[in-house]
Motif scaffolding. Structure first.
Motif, short mmCIF file in Angstrom:
data_model
loop_
_atom_site.label_atom_id
_atom_site.label_comp_id
_atom_site.label_asym_id
_atom_site.label_seq_id
_atom_site.Cartn_x
_atom_site.Cartn_y
_atom_site.Cartn_z
N CYS A 54 -3.89 1.48 7.21
CA CYS A 54 -3.15 0.41 6.54
C CYS A 54 -3.38 -0.89 7.30
O CYS A 54 -3.90 -0.89 8.42
CB CYS A 54 -1.65 0.70 6.52
SG CYS A 54 -1.19 2.30 5.84
N ASP A 56 -0.99 -2.74 8.51
CA ASP A 56 -0.02 -2.82 9.61
C ASP A 56 0.15 -1.51 10.38
O ASP A 56 0.97 -1.43 11.28
CB ASP A 56 1.34 -3.30 9.10
CG ASP A 56 1.94 -2.35 8.07
OD1 ASP A 56 1.19 -1.52 7.50
OD2 ASP A 56 3.15 -2.43 7.82
N HIS A 57 -0.60 -0.47 10.02
CA HIS A 57 -0.50 0.81 10.72
C HIS A 57 -1.88 1.46 10.81
O HIS A 57 -2.65 1.44 9.85
CB HIS A 57 0.45 1.78 10.00
CG HIS A 57 1.90 1.54 10.29
ND1 HIS A 57 2.59 0.47 9.78
CD2 HIS A 57 2.77 2.23 11.06
CE1 HIS A 57 3.86 0.52 10.20
NE2 HIS A 57 3.98 1.57 10.98
N CYS A 64 -0.32 3.28 0.99
CA CYS A 64 -1.33 2.25 1.25
C CYS A 64 -2.74 2.80 1.04
O CYS A 64 -3.64 2.08 0.62
CB CYS A 64 -1.17 1.67 2.65
SG CYS A 64 -1.71 2.73 4.00
N ASN A 76 0.13 -2.66 3.17
CA ASN A 76 0.98 -2.24 4.27
C ASN A 76 1.53 -0.83 4.04
O ASN A 76 1.60 -0.36 2.90
CB ASN A 76 2.15 -3.21 4.44
CG ASN A 76 1.68 -4.59 4.88
OD1 ASN A 76 0.84 -4.72 5.76
ND2 ASN A 76 2.19 -5.63 4.24
N THR A 79 3.70 0.70 0.83
CA THR A 79 3.58 -0.10 -0.39
C THR A 79 2.47 0.44 -1.27
O THR A 79 1.50 1.03 -0.79
CB THR A 79 3.30 -1.58 -0.06
OG1 THR A 79 2.01 -1.69 0.58
CG2 THR A 79 4.36 -2.14 0.88
N ALA A 84 -1.52 -6.89 1.10
CA ALA A 84 -0.81 -6.94 2.37
C ALA A 84 0.16 -8.12 2.46
O ALA A 84 0.91 -8.24 3.43
CB ALA A 84 -1.80 -7.00 3.52
N GLY A 87 5.43 -6.98 2.16
CA GLY A 87 5.95 -6.09 3.18
C GLY A 87 6.82 -5.02 2.57
O GLY A 87 7.24 -5.12 1.41
N LYS A 88 7.10 -3.99 3.34
CA LYS A 88 7.93 -2.88 2.84
C LYS A 88 9.30 -3.39 2.38
O LYS A 88 9.96 -4.14 3.09
CB LYS A 88 8.10 -1.82 3.93
CG LYS A 88 8.78 -0.55 3.44
CD LYS A 88 9.04 0.42 4.57
CE LYS A 88 7.76 0.97 5.15
NZ LYS A 88 8.03 2.02 6.18
#
Length: 250
Positions: A54, A56-57, A64, A76, A79, A84, A87-88
């Motif tokens: 992802c 962010d991960h 994602c 992200n 989602t 991106a 955000g969640k």
């Protein structure tokens, strides 16, 4: 030996084995006979690899990653069908058209092709939802889940709602999987006597049938194996839903 066909495919079917990483597939080969054992898809003429992280991960989830392989855009964690920029649990960003990511199913629909999804988990689960949904949180499978996260279901439309009313969802010719309770209000029971999960008093299964009737389409709603085996050959739209509580990885 006949050469490889290079002409244009008439149909495209994407099979996804959720959680089938390279180590998992390698372990399967060893289990059935050793490193040199070949699985059915090992015999295909071409192989491709994709990076599934992802934005962010590092370790992706089904949400994602579904956006990546179905829409070609990384998002992200948690989602689905959005870039991106979302955000969640960010409903405001989720509702901006420029943040939506069209799936390959939508692109085929715009070309006049027929589309559908078949899954062994809930049709509202993160992996299949990547076909049609645009959401800031994978757990928003019904409006009750949106309420539980202290958000407004009318602002953050749940995934089941998007399947019935969304631009991509309502144009799917075949929908087959579980998760029936997410389409039925809490005060009603399904064909098996099990209660629904919705808090908005909406029966989305009824809404789906009315939608097809208004358009003069031939449709069938199917809730069991016998009905599925007897679907009419000229059916244009088919919604097949079982109760199915769990299922899916990530």
């Amino acid at each position: 030996m006949q050469g490889k066909r290079q002409d244009v495919a008439k149909n495209v079917i994407l099979f996804l084995g959720d959680g089938m990483s390279i180590p998992t597939v390698a372990a399967t080969r060893m289990y059935i006979g050793g490193e040199e054992e070949l699985l059915s898809f090992d015999k295909f003429p071409y192989t491709g690899l994709s990076k599934t992280y992802c934005v962010d991960h590092q370790t992706a989830d089904s949400a994602c990653s579904a956006t990546a392989y179905l829409g070609g855009v990384k998002g992200n964690l948690g989602t689905i069908g959005v870039s991106a920029a979302v955000g969640k649990k960010n409903c405001t960003a989720m509702n901006l058209k420029e943040n939506e990511v069209d799936s390959i199913a939508r692109l085929f629909q715009l070309k006049g092709k027929r589309t559908g999804l078949v899954t062994t988990t809930r049709v509202t689960h993160a992996s299949p939802a990547g076909v049609y949904a645009h959401t800031a949180y994978r757990r928003w499978e019904s409006d009750s889940a949106v309420l539980k996260s202290e958000n407004d279901p009318k602002e953050c439309r749940d995934i089941a709602y998007q399947l019935i009313f969304g631009e991509t969802g309502r144009n799917l010719q075949v929908i087959l999987g579980g998760g029936r309770k997410n389409f039925i209000p809490k005060e009603e029971e399904d064909e098996e006597g099990k209660p629904g999960a919705r808090s908005d008093h909406m029966n989305l299964l009824v809404d789906w049938t009315k939608q097809k009737e208004r358009l003069g389409l031939k449709y069938e709603y199917v809730s069991n194996r016998e009905q599925l085996l007897n679907v009419k050959h000229d059916t244009e739209y088919m919604l097949v839903l079982s109760f199915l509580i769990g299922g899916g990885i990530g």
